[in-house]
Scaffold this motif. Structure first.
Motif, PDB file in Angstrom:
ATOM      1  N   PHE A  81      -6.577  34.007  53.109  1.00  0.00           N
ATOM      2  CA  PHE A  81      -7.625  34.828  52.522  1.00  0.00           C
ATOM      3  C   PHE A  81      -8.933  34.674  53.306  1.00  0.00           C
ATOM      4  CE2 PHE A  81     -11.049  35.504  49.454  1.00  0.00           C
ATOM      5  CZ  PHE A  81     -10.705  36.729  48.906  1.00  0.00           C
ATOM      6  N   VAL A  82      -9.306  33.438  53.581  1.00  0.00           N
ATOM      7  CA  VAL A  82     -10.549  33.174  54.319  1.00  0.00           C
ATOM      8  C   VAL A  82     -10.458  33.724  55.742  1.00  0.00           C
ATOM      9  CG1 VAL A  82     -11.986  31.328  55.287  1.00  0.00           C
ATOM     10  CG2 VAL A  82     -11.222  31.191  52.909  1.00  0.00           C
ATOM     11  N   LEU A  83      -9.342  33.483  56.420  1.00  0.00           N
ATOM     12  CA  LEU A  83      -9.184  33.990  57.792  1.00  0.00           C
ATOM     13  C   LEU A  83      -9.201  35.514  57.846  1.00  0.00           C
ATOM     14  CD1 LEU A  83      -6.514  31.561  59.265  1.00  0.00           C
ATOM     15  CD2 LEU A  83      -8.936  31.697  59.852  1.00  0.00           C
ATOM     16  N   CYS A  84      -8.565  36.156  56.895  1.00  0.00           N
ATOM     17  CA  CYS A  84      -8.558  37.631  56.872  1.00  0.00           C
ATOM     18  C   CYS A  84      -9.948  38.195  56.626  1.00  0.00           C
ATOM     19  CB  CYS A  84      -7.582  38.145  55.827  1.00  0.00           C
ATOM     20  SG  CYS A  84      -5.866  37.914  56.296  1.00  0.00           S
ATOM     21  N   TRP A  85     -10.712  37.565  55.736  1.00  0.00           N
ATOM     22  CA  TRP A  85     -12.074  38.052  55.503  1.00  0.00           C
ATOM     23  C   TRP A  85     -12.947  37.818  56.729  1.00  0.00           C
ATOM     24  CZ3 TRP A  85     -13.976  41.591  52.699  1.00  0.00           C
ATOM     25  CH2 TRP A  85     -13.404  41.907  51.478  1.00  0.00           C
ATOM     26  N   LEU A  86     -12.758  36.680  57.393  1.00  0.00           N
ATOM     27  CA  LEU A  86     -13.504  36.449  58.637  1.00  0.00           C
ATOM     28  C   LEU A  86     -13.170  37.522  59.665  1.00  0.00           C
ATOM     29  CD1 LEU A  86     -13.349  32.564  59.029  1.00  0.00           C
ATOM     30  CD2 LEU A  86     -15.364  33.970  58.581  1.00  0.00           C
ATOM     31  N   ALA A  87     -11.894  37.832  59.813  1.00  0.00           N
ATOM     32  CA  ALA A  87     -11.475  38.877  60.755  1.00  0.00           C
ATOM     33  C   ALA A  87     -12.076  40.220  60.350  1.00  0.00           C
ATOM     34  CB  ALA A  87      -9.948  38.966  60.800  1.00  0.00           C
ATOM     35  N   GLN A  88     -12.131  40.480  59.067  1.00  0.00           N
ATOM     36  CA  GLN A  88     -12.705  41.729  58.570  1.00  0.00           C
ATOM     37  C   GLN A  88     -14.176  41.843  58.973  1.00  0.00           C
ATOM     38  OE1 GLN A  88     -10.775  43.855  57.338  1.00  0.00           O
ATOM     39  NE2 GLN A  88     -11.820  45.130  55.894  1.00  0.00           N
ATOM     40  N   PHE A  89     -14.942  40.779  58.785  1.00  0.00           N
ATOM     41  CA  PHE A  89     -16.370  40.817  59.112  1.00  0.00           C
ATOM     42  C   PHE A  89     -16.606  40.845  60.621  1.00  0.00           C
ATOM     43  CE2 PHE A  89     -16.923  39.315  54.701  1.00  0.00           C
ATOM     44  CZ  PHE A  89     -17.776  40.326  54.279  1.00  0.00           C
ATOM     45  N   VAL A  90     -15.780  40.139  61.378  1.00  0.00           N
ATOM     46  CA  VAL A  90     -15.896  40.202  62.840  1.00  0.00           C
ATOM     47  C   VAL A  90     -15.609  41.621  63.316  1.00  0.00           C
ATOM     48  CG1 VAL A  90     -14.813  39.433  65.006  1.00  0.00           C
ATOM     49  CG2 VAL A  90     -15.436  37.763  63.263  1.00  0.00           C
ATOM     50  N   GLY A  91     -14.596  42.255  62.759  1.00  0.00           N
ATOM     51  CA  GLY A  91     -14.278  43.629  63.124  1.00  0.00           C
ATOM     52  C   GLY A  91     -15.421  44.589  62.818  1.00  0.00           C
ATOM     53  N   HIS A  92     -16.046  44.424  61.654  1.00  0.00           N
ATOM     54  CA  HIS A  92     -17.196  45.262  61.314  1.00  0.00           C
ATOM     55  C   HIS A  92     -18.353  45.012  62.269  1.00  0.00           C
ATOM     56  CE1 HIS A  92     -15.984  47.415  57.739  1.00  0.00           C
ATOM     57  NE2 HIS A  92     -15.457  46.311  57.234  1.00  0.00           N
ATOM     58  N   ARG A  93     -18.545  43.770  62.642  1.00  0.00           N
ATOM     59  CA  ARG A  93     -19.624  43.429  63.583  1.00  0.00           C
ATOM     60  C   ARG A  93     -19.371  44.077  64.942  1.00  0.00           C
ATOM     61  NH1 ARG A  93     -24.809  41.912  63.972  1.00  0.00           N
ATOM     62  NH2 ARG A  93     -25.120  40.516  65.706  1.00  0.00           N
ATOM     63  N   LEU A  94     -18.121  44.012  65.419  1.00  0.00           N
ATOM     64  CA  LEU A  94     -17.784  44.615  66.708  1.00  0.00           C
ATOM     65  C   LEU A  94     -17.926  46.136  66.671  1.00  0.00           C
ATOM     66  CD1 LEU A  94     -14.660  42.480  67.703  1.00  0.00           C
ATOM     67  CD2 LEU A  94     -16.968  42.331  68.655  1.00  0.00           C
ATOM     68  N   LYS A  97     -20.646  48.553  62.240  1.00  0.00           N
ATOM     69  CA  LYS A  97     -20.709  49.202  60.924  1.00  0.00           C
ATOM     70  C   LYS A  97     -20.819  48.142  59.834  1.00  0.00           C
ATOM     71  CE  LYS A  97     -17.699  53.019  62.257  1.00  0.00           C
ATOM     72  NZ  LYS A  97     -16.424  53.689  61.956  1.00  0.00           N
ATOM     73  N   HIS A  98     -21.501  48.505  58.765  1.00  0.00           N
ATOM     74  CA  HIS A  98     -21.568  47.625  57.604  1.00  0.00           C
ATOM     75  C   HIS A  98     -20.373  47.901  56.709  1.00  0.00           C
ATOM     76  CE1 HIS A  98     -25.525  46.089  58.450  1.00  0.00           C
ATOM     77  NE2 HIS A  98     -25.939  47.333  58.700  1.00  0.00           N
ATOM     78  N   PRO A  99     -19.814  46.878  56.077  1.00  0.00           N
ATOM     79  CA  PRO A  99     -18.706  47.113  55.138  1.00  0.00           C
ATOM     80  C   PRO A  99     -19.146  48.050  54.010  1.00  0.00           C
ATOM     81  CG  PRO A  99     -18.926  44.773  55.615  1.00  0.00           C
ATOM     82  CD  PRO A  99     -20.118  45.458  56.223  1.00  0.00           C
ATOM     83  N   ALA A 100     -18.289  49.009  53.691  1.00  0.00           N
ATOM     84  CA  ALA A 100     -18.622  50.013  52.669  1.00  0.00           C
ATOM     85  C   ALA A 100     -18.802  49.384  51.291  1.00  0.00           C
ATOM     86  CB  ALA A 100     -17.538  51.080  52.624  1.00  0.00           C
ATOM     87  N   PHE A 101     -18.106  48.278  51.018  1.00  0.00           N
ATOM     88  CA  PHE A 101     -18.197  47.708  49.672  1.00  0.00           C
ATOM     89  C   PHE A 101     -19.540  47.035  49.412  1.00  0.00           C
ATOM     90  CE2 PHE A 101     -16.112  44.407  52.172  1.00  0.00           C
ATOM     91  CZ  PHE A 101     -16.883  43.303  51.871  1.00  0.00           C
ATOM     92  N   PHE A 102     -20.388  46.902  50.453  1.00  0.00           N
ATOM     93  CA  PHE A 102     -21.734  46.396  50.202  1.00  0.00           C
ATOM     94  C   PHE A 102     -22.556  47.409  49.406  1.00  0.00           C
ATOM     95  CE2 PHE A 102     -22.015  43.258  54.008  1.00  0.00           C
ATOM     96  CZ  PHE A 102     -21.313  42.324  53.269  1.00  0.00           C
TER      97      PHE A 102
END
Length: 127
Positions: A81-94, A97-102
């Protein structure tokens, strides 16, 4: 496809974490996973039948993967769970784009079905 993988991984890790919670006084079929998965699947059914079928298959895969093994499941699920969320935020950073759920929390809840619809479009499946 990395987005699809990380969102579906997050969903599967959530199922595994819920599977790891003690059942308490509820009957066996009404464990925490079912108390969460059933409303999620009903929401998908309200949207579109093909999304419901895809999410049902993904949920069934998750429940199959949660079958008891030699080691406790929760440390693996929490780590994933933690690794997937980290990957999610790194992907948004690259992507820049900001995550839509914000801006709207419902995007967080509908994310797996939305990405499943994206997969259907890539595979030229009508839904």
């Amino acid at each position: 496809m990395s987005l699809f993988t990380s969102w579906q991984c997050i969903y599967l890790c959530c199922l595994a974490l819920l599977w790891s919670l003690p059942r308490g006084p509820r009957p066996a079929p009404l464990d925490w996973v079912m108390l969460v998965a059933i409303p999620v699947l009903l929401c998908c059914l309200r949207l579109l039948l093909p999304l419901f079928l895809g999410m049902t298959l993904l949920t069934a895969l998750g429940l199959w993967l949660c079958q008891p093994g030699p080691a406790p499941l929760w440390p693996w699920a929490l780590g994933g769970f933690v690794l997937c969320w980290l990957a999610q935020f790194v992907g948004h950073r690259l992507e820049g784009k900001h995550p839509a759920f914000f801006t709207d929390l419902q995007y967080l809840l509908i994310g797996p079905a939305w990405l499943l619809a994206s997969l259907y479009r890539r595979l030229h499946l009508r839904y």
